[in-house]
Design a protein around this motif. Structure first.
Motif, mmCIF file in Angstrom:
data_model
loop_
_atom_site.group_PDB
_atom_site.id
_atom_site.type_symbol
_atom_site.label_atom_id
_atom_site.label_comp_id
_atom_site.label_asym_id
_atom_site.label_seq_id
_atom_site.Cartn_x
_atom_site.Cartn_y
_atom_site.Cartn_z
ATOM 1 N N ASP B 39 6.849 9.841 -21.317
ATOM 2 C CA ASP B 39 7.436 10.462 -20.125
ATOM 3 C C ASP B 39 8.150 11.747 -20.520
ATOM 4 N N ASP B 40 7.868 12.821 -19.781
ATOM 5 C CA ASP B 40 8.489 14.097 -20.145
ATOM 6 C C ASP B 40 9.893 14.198 -19.558
ATOM 7 N N LYS B 41 10.539 15.279 -19.901
ATOM 8 C CA LYS B 41 11.954 15.449 -19.526
ATOM 9 C C LYS B 41 12.121 15.439 -17.999
ATOM 10 N N GLU B 42 11.167 16.060 -17.309
ATOM 11 C CA GLU B 42 11.261 16.123 -15.845
ATOM 12 C C GLU B 42 11.255 14.710 -15.265
ATOM 13 N N THR B 43 10.367 13.880 -15.763
ATOM 14 C CA THR B 43 10.282 12.501 -15.263
ATOM 15 C C THR B 43 11.610 11.786 -15.504
ATOM 16 N N TRP B 44 12.145 11.969 -16.718
ATOM 17 C CA TRP B 44 13.435 11.339 -17.031
ATOM 18 C C TRP B 44 14.527 11.864 -16.104
ATOM 19 N N GLU B 45 14.469 13.181 -15.795
ATOM 20 C CA GLU B 45 15.524 13.798 -14.975
ATOM 21 C C GLU B 45 15.566 13.217 -13.576
ATOM 22 N N GLU B 46 14.452 12.593 -13.173
ATOM 23 C CA GLU B 46 14.417 12.006 -11.826
ATOM 24 C C GLU B 46 15.265 10.744 -11.721
ATOM 25 N N MET B 47 15.742 10.240 -12.859
ATOM 26 C CA MET B 47 16.624 9.060 -12.812
ATOM 27 C C MET B 47 17.817 9.356 -11.921
ATOM 28 N N GLY B 48 18.171 8.390 -11.062
ATOM 29 C CA GLY B 48 19.287 8.575 -10.142
ATOM 30 C C GLY B 48 20.621 8.627 -10.866
ATOM 31 N N THR B 49 20.780 7.773 -11.843
ATOM 32 C CA THR B 49 22.022 7.750 -12.618
ATOM 33 C C THR B 49 21.696 8.157 -14.044
ATOM 34 N N PRO B 50 22.691 8.631 -14.776
ATOM 35 C CA PRO B 50 22.382 9.060 -16.150
ATOM 36 C C PRO B 50 21.873 7.910 -17.004
ATOM 37 N N THR B 51 22.376 6.682 -16.755
ATOM 38 C CA THR B 51 22.056 5.535 -17.595
ATOM 39 C C THR B 51 21.823 4.315 -16.719
ATOM 40 N N SER B 52 20.795 3.537 -17.079
ATOM 41 C CA SER B 52 20.515 2.319 -16.317
ATOM 42 C C SER B 52 20.463 1.125 -17.248
ATOM 43 N N LEU B 53 20.712 -0.039 -16.678
ATOM 44 C CA LEU B 53 20.684 -1.285 -17.428
ATOM 45 C C LEU B 53 20.100 -2.357 -16.533
ATOM 46 N N SER B 54 19.203 -3.152 -17.083
ATOM 47 C CA SER B 54 18.603 -4.222 -16.284
ATOM 48 C C SER B 54 18.133 -5.309 -17.222
ATOM 49 N N TRP B 55 17.984 -6.495 -16.694
ATOM 50 C CA TRP B 55 17.270 -7.510 -17.461
ATOM 51 C C TRP B 55 15.800 -7.149 -17.527
ATOM 52 N N GLY B 56 15.186 -7.453 -18.622
ATOM 53 C CA GLY B 56 13.748 -7.245 -18.762
ATOM 54 C C GLY B 56 13.088 -8.558 -19.128
ATOM 55 N N SER B 57 11.976 -8.466 -19.825
ATOM 56 C CA SER B 57 11.245 -9.668 -20.198
ATOM 57 C C SER B 57 11.054 -9.708 -21.713
ATOM 58 N N THR B 58 11.127 -10.905 -22.291
ATOM 59 C CA THR B 58 10.879 -11.039 -23.737
ATOM 60 C C THR B 58 9.390 -10.916 -24.056
ATOM 61 N N ASP B 59 8.565 -10.785 -23.029
ATOM 62 C CA ASP B 59 7.118 -10.642 -23.243
ATOM 63 C C ASP B 59 6.713 -9.198 -23.492
ATOM 64 N N ILE B 60 7.649 -8.291 -23.329
ATOM 65 C CA ILE B 60 7.286 -6.868 -23.353
ATOM 66 C C ILE B 60 7.964 -6.150 -24.520
ATOM 67 N N ARG B 61 7.161 -5.340 -25.223
ATOM 68 C CA ARG B 61 7.716 -4.390 -26.195
ATOM 69 C C ARG B 61 7.913 -3.085 -25.418
ATOM 70 N N TYR B 62 9.123 -2.816 -24.967
ATOM 71 C CA TYR B 62 9.377 -1.623 -24.154
ATOM 72 C C TYR B 62 9.172 -0.375 -24.983
ATOM 73 N N ARG B 63 8.486 0.594 -24.392
ATOM 74 C CA ARG B 63 8.236 1.856 -25.084
ATOM 75 C C ARG B 63 9.537 2.632 -25.231
ATOM 76 N N LYS B 64 9.694 3.284 -26.326
ATOM 77 C CA LYS B 64 10.966 3.935 -26.636
ATOM 78 C C LYS B 64 11.214 5.171 -25.772
ATOM 79 N N LEU B 65 10.160 5.921 -25.499
ATOM 80 C CA LEU B 65 10.362 7.210 -24.840
ATOM 81 C C LEU B 65 9.869 7.226 -23.397
ATOM 82 N N ASP B 66 9.542 6.018 -22.903
ATOM 83 C CA ASP B 66 9.136 5.920 -21.494
ATOM 84 C C ASP B 66 10.244 5.249 -20.688
ATOM 85 N N ILE B 67 10.354 5.653 -19.410
ATOM 86 C CA ILE B 67 11.247 4.927 -18.499
ATOM 87 C C ILE B 67 10.642 3.540 -18.325
ATOM 88 N N PRO B 68 11.416 2.483 -18.579
ATOM 89 C CA PRO B 68 10.813 1.148 -18.547
ATOM 90 C C PRO B 68 10.392 0.751 -17.134
#
Lengths: 586, 586
Positions: B39-68
Motif C-alpha cells: 500500500d502506498d503512502k496515499e492509501t495509508w493517508e486515507e486512514m481516519g485516525t493516525p493509529t488503529s487497533l483491532s483484534w485480528g485472527s491467529t490464522d493470518i500473517r498480516y503484511r507489514k506494509l499493507d493496511i490490514p
C-alpha cells in the motif's frame, strides 16, 4: 529421511597386499630406467671377456650403463682400527648379462686370528632416481625442470640379483672389525657367483692397527639425525605405534644407534614443520580440552616411542621435543565438546599461547620427572623471529625454569645462553669464548646442513666423500657434532626415486626401507669415526708430547674449515683420503 | 630451519562482542527490508485516525506494509479448557508511526476469580525473510531463483518497539489458563501504549470450560521435534557444553517440554546427517582407538546432555541416538596413534562395520544400564536401503538383543516388528492390524513431514493453521504423534532470514533464539492440545455412551485424514476452526 541421498563410498577397507608390496617393496624390486646417454652396445662388445670384476673406489658412484673407468685390480688393502667399520667397493660389469648373481666374502685370516664372516656384509649397490642441486631450497612441482638420472646409492639387502647385459653392478663390502681383534693383516676372498659363471674372485686385506675405536655409544661426537616414525608406518603399511611398527623401526633405528646417534626426535604437536615431508609428523602427546575447561594430557605414544628408543634401540641422550614455535602458529588439541581435533591460533606473546603451552609444560615437566626423563628432555625450536623465540623461552621457563631448550637455527648471541643445545647452519661460527663457555657448562654446540648447501651435502647425487667431509667439518670447525633434519623422511617411492616435491633429491633421507643403508650413510659414519679417531689421536699425541705429529694432524683437519674452502668446491675425496691416510699413519 | 617460511596467520583469537551481538542478536534487532509492492503512502493517508487497533485472527500473517484487512473489533471471546494455552492476535497499524510501543494485558477477572498476568504473555509479531515452496527438497544455491518476502512469524520477547509510519504491527497474546482456574468467563483489557499516544484498549474474554487439559508431561500425543544443541552454541557464542551453553539451551528446551516433547535427540557419530544443517551435529560420544588396538569410550558429553534434558528440562521419555547408518558411511573415532580423528569407511554387512559398532554398542549397553537409561534409549535410523537396515539391526541385536531401535523412514513390513518406534512419511499408512499389534506391544507409530510437503507444513510462509492441522492429522490418521526433523537447526541469521541453502524457508526451525516462539510453533502446540482434547472427549463420550456426539466428533476429525484431502489443498484454518468449535461445544 531427507530426500537426497549421497552416493555410498565403497572404499576398499583393506589394502590388497600384492599391490602394496609392489608399491612399497621391502624385498626384490626393479629399478627405474636409466634414460641418460651411455656406452652403446658396440662399446660394450669390445670387452675382452663377457664379465669383469675389479676393486673400485668408495668415492665413485659407478654409472649403471657405462663400462666403469677402473684400473683393474684384484687385491685391496684397507687399514682399520679395532672396532672400526671400513668400506670397500668392487665393480662387476658384463656384456653378456648374469643370472642369480651372489657375492660372498670369506672370513679374514691372520694366522690363527680371524675376522669372522658375521663381521662382514656385502651389498649390491642399487640405483635410485635423483635430480640436481638446481636452486637448492624451494618447491619443485615440475620434475621435468631438473635433470633426472639414476645413481648408485642404495646398499641392497637382497642376496641375489640378475645383472642385465651391458651393465655395471657395483658391490659394497663392509667390515666391522671386532674390538677384540688382534692387530695385524687379515686376508680373505670376495667371490662373485652366478648361474653358468665360473666364480670370480678378489683378494681383500684388512690391516688392523693397534688402536681401538670405542663403541658408538661412547663416541663424543654429537650426531643428531631426525627420525620420522610416521614414514616407517606408511612404507611398511603397519598401524602407527603398533608392535609391527616398532618391529619395522627397530633395525632402522639401530642403524642410527650404530652411527652414534644421540637424540630422539619427538613431535609434541600436529605438523611441527607444517607437513613438509611426505609423511607429516603428528603429535605424540595429546592435549585434551575437557568440557569443564580443564586440560588433560595423554602421553601414551610419547612414552612408548621414547621407551622404545631408549631401551630397545639404545639412543638415550636427549629427547628433542618439536616444537612450540612451528611455522604455522596453529596448535592442536582434542576437544571433548566437539569430539574433534581443534586448533588454537596464537602467537608467542599472546595470552592464549601462554595458557596453551604453559598449562601443558607444567604437566609435561611433572610427567617427565615421574619417568626420570626430565634431565634428558628439551623443548626444541627451529629458527623463528627473535621476539617469538624469546616469548617461547619465557613460557618454558615460567612452566619450569629447569627445562632444557634447544634450537636448530642461526647463532643468536641474545639467547644462546638459554639454549642447552644450539645447532647453527654451515658457515656460521660460535665465537670462541662462547664456545668455551658453553662447553664448560655442558651445553652442546653443533652445525647443520640442509637444502641450502651445494657443498657439502648428502643428496643422492652428492659425491660420496662429501658425507665424510660433512662429519669431519664439525671437528675442524670446533663444533661438537652435526645435525641433519631428516634421515628417513622417505619420498613416496624411496627405493626407486629419491626426488621430492621440494629440495634436491635425497635431502629427506639417507637410509632406505629394508632397512638398507646407503653410500651416503656409510660414508657419513666413516666421517664420524674419523672424528673420533682424531679426538683420540689428539689426546694421545698431546699426552705423548708428540707436537709435530699433532701439528700435522691439526693442519690436515683445519683444511676442512669453512674459511679454508672459500672459492672453488674442494675435492672432498682427495681431502678425506689424505686425512685418513694421515690418521692411519700416526 | 627450512628456508621457506609460511606467512604467520594472525587470526583474531577472540571475537569482538559488539560485532557478534550485531550478527547474532538476542535483544533488539532490525528486520530485513520488505521490498514487495505494498500500500502506498496515499492509501495509508486515507486512514481516519493516525493509529488503529483491532483484534485480528491467529490464522493470518498480516503484511507489514499493507493496511490490514480486518473488521475492526475491540472485543474478543475465547474458549479454553483449564490448563490449556490459547492464542489471540491483535493488529496495530499506523500512518503516523509510533515510538516506544508497549503492550500489556490486565489480569482476567471472573468475579473474585482471576487469571493472573503471569499466565498471560504478549509479543510483538516480528517479520522474517522467507521464500516459497518451489521444488520443495533440494539445494537452493541461488536465492534469487525463489520469491523472497518478509512474513510475520517471530513472537518477540522485547517489551518495547518502534512502529514506523505506514506500517502494521501484529500483537500476539497467549493465555495459559491455570489448571486450578474456576470455570467461567474471565475478562480483561489489552492496552497499547506509546510515546505521545493516548493508550488504546481492546477487551479480551476467556471462557474457561469445565474440562481440564493435563500437564504436557502427561499428554499421550507423541511429539518428536529434533533438537540441535550445536546451533545454540554457535548463535549464543558460548563454548559447546559449557554452563553458558546449557543456560542458553534451558529456556529453549523448556519450550519443547511445554509442547509435550518426548524425545532427546542425541548424535552418536560425526555428522549423522552429513552436516546438512547450518550447524552440523557432532558425536556426543567419543570412540577412542588406543595404540594397543583396544577401544575406549568417552560418554561425558552424552551423559551431560541427557542428564540436562531429563533433570533440568523434564524431557525423559526416550533418547534417540543417531545413527548407525548415516548417508555417508564414514565413522569417526579418535585415534590415539595419530592424535587425530580418523574415519572408518565401512558399510553395514562389512566386518569392519560390525566390529566398529558391535564393540561400541556392547559398551554403550553397559554404560546405559549403569545410568539406568537403557530402557529409554534407542539406536535410531533414517531411511536407508533395506539390506543396510537389516544388517545394522543385526549388529545392534548381537550387541544387546534388548536394544530398542527406531526408524524415521518408510513403512517396511519386513522390519517393523524390530522397530520400537517407527515414524513414517505423511501419506503412508500403517496397516490396521500392524498398528493394533504395535500398540499392544507398547511400540510407537507416528508420522512426519519435511521438505516434501507443500501442504501441510510449517515453513515460514505456510498458513499458520497448517501447523495445527499437522498435529491433528496424527490423531485423524491413527498415528500416535508427529515428528519433525528439526526444531532449532537455525540458519545463519535465523531471526531475520529463515531461508537456507536447501529446502523451503523455515524447514529447519520453528523456535527462534531468545528464546522466541513463533506463530508456527504456537499453532502446532494448539494442534497437539486439540489432539489431547479429542482423546479425552472420546474417552468421556464413550464412557457416557454419547454415541451421536462421538460420531460427530469422529467425523470432524476424520476430515483431517490423508485420503480425505485428495485433490485441492484444503483450507486448514476453516477445518481447524470448525473442529475446535465442535470440541469446545461438546
Amino acid at each position: 529421511m531427507r530426500a537426497f541421498i549421497l552416493s555410498i563410498l565403497l572404499l576398499c577397507g583393506t589394502i590388497c597386499p600384492a599391490q602394496q608390496q609392489d608399491k612399497y617393496p621391502l624385498g626384490e624390486y626393479e629399478e627405474l630406467t636409466d634414460s641418460k646417454p651411455h656406452d652403446d652396445k658396440e662399446t660394450w662388445e669390445e670387452m675382452g671377456t663377457p664379465t669383469s670384476l675389479s676393486w673400485g673406489s668408495t668415492d665413485i658412484r659407478y654409472r649403471k650403463l657405462d663400462i666403469p673407468d677402473v684400473r683393474k685390480t684384484t687385491r685391496l688393502q684397507l687399514k682399520a682400527w679395532k672396532g672400526e667399520r671400513v668400506n670397500a667397493q668392487a665393480v662387476l660389469w658384463t656384456k653378456a648379462g648374469l643370472t642369480d648373481v651372489s657375492v660372498s666374502v670369506s672370513e679374514l685370516r691372520n694366522g690363527s686370528s680371524i675376522i669372522p664372516q658375521s663381521a662382514i656384509s656385502t651389498h649390491f649397490v642399487r640405483y635410485v632416481m635423483t635430480d640436481e642441486f638446481g636452486p637448492g631450497c624451494g618447491q619443485r612441482p615440475d620434475k621435468t625442470k631438473f635433470d633426472s638420472l639414476v645413481v648408485a646409492d642404495v646398499l641392497d639387502i637382497n642376496k641375489t640379483l640378475d645383472v642385465k647385459a651391458c651393465s655395471t653392478q657395483p658391490l659394497w663390502v663392509k667390515v666391522w672389525v671386532p674390538t677384540d681383534a688382534k692387530a695385524g693383516k687379515y686376508k680373505g676372498t670376495l667371490t662373485v657367483s652366478a648361474k653358468d659363471l665360473k666364480p670370480m674372485k678378489l683378494q681383500i686385506e684388512v690391516n688392523v692397527l693397534n688402536r681401538t675405536l670405542p663403541d658408538p655409544k661412547d663416541w663424543v661426537y654429537y650426531l643428531d639425525l631426525w627420525q620420522n616414525p610416521y614414514a616407517v608406518a606408511r612404507y611398511y603399511q603397519v598401524p602407527l605405534w603398533s608392535q609391527a611398527h616398532f618391529d619395522a623401526m627397530r633395525p632402522l633405528m639401530k642403524m642410527l644407534a650404530d652411527a652414534g646417534q644421540r637424540t630422539i626426535t619427538a613431535s609434541i604437536m600436529h605438523k611441527p614443520w607444517n607437513g613438509q615431508t611426505e609423511d607429516h609428523f603428528d603429535s605424540m602427546i595429546t592435549r585434551i580440552k575437557k568440557i569443564d575447561g580443564t586440560w588433560s594430557y595423554d602421553y601414551t605414544v610419547f612414552d612408548k616411542w621414547v621407551t622404545f628408543m631408549m631401551d630397545e634401540v639404545g639412543i638415550d641422550d636427549m629427547i628433542c621435543c618439536y616444537t612450540m614455535i612451528p611455522w604455522a602458529l596453529s596448535f592442536d588439541y582434542y576437544d571433548q565438546a566437539t569430539s574433534r581435533v581443534q586448533f588454537i591460533e596464537a602467537k608467542p606473546g599472546d595470552k592464549a599461547y601462554a595458557e596453551y603451552w604453559g598449562t601443558f609444560l607444567k604437566d609435561f615437566s611433572r610427567h617427565l620427572r615421574t619417568k626420570g626423563w626430565f634431565e634428558k628432555t628439551a623443548i626444541s625450536m627451529d629458527e623463528r623471529p627473535m621476539e617469538a623465540m624469546r616469548e617461547a623461552i619465557k613460557v618454558v621457563k615460567e612452566a619450569d625454569p629447569e627445562f632444557k631448550i634447544t634450537l636448530a637455527g642461526n647463532y643468536h648471541a641474545e639467547i644462546q645462553e638459554d639454549l642447552h643445545y644450539l645447532c647453527i647452519p654451515f658457515g656460521q661460527k660460535f665465537p670462541d669464548d662462547v664456545l668455551a663457555s658453553r662447553k664448560s657448562k655442558g651445553q652442546i654446540s653443533t652445525y647443520y646442513t640442509c637444502c641450502t648447501e651445494a657443498f657439502p651435502n648428502t643428496f643422492t647425487f652428492s659425491d660420496p666423500a662429501e658425507a665424510t667431509w660433512t662429519a669431519i667439518h664439525a671437528t675442524a670447525g670446533n663444533y661438537e657434532g652435526y645435525l641433519r633434519w631428516a634421515v628417513n623422511s622417505w619420498t613416496a617411492d624411496p627405493l626407486r626415486d629419491s626426488r621430492f616435491r621440494t629440495w634436491p633429491a635425497g635431502d629427506t633421507y639417507s637410509i632406505y626401507p629394508g632397512p638398507r643403508s646407503s653410500i651416503r650413510f656409510e660414508r657419513l659414519v666413516e666421517g664420524v669415526q674419523d672424528c673420533e679417531k682424531i679426538r683420540i689421536l689428539r689426546e694421545e699425541l698431546e699426552a705423548e708430547g708428540a707436537t709435530r705429529k699433532l701439528k700435522k694432524l691439526n693442519e690436515e683437519v683445519a683444511k676442512f674449515r669453512f674459511e679454508n674452502i672459500d672459492g672453488n668446491k674442494p675435492s672432498a675425496s682427495e681431502m678425506v683420503n689424505s686425512l685418513e691416510r694421515l690418521i692411519n699413519s700416526l
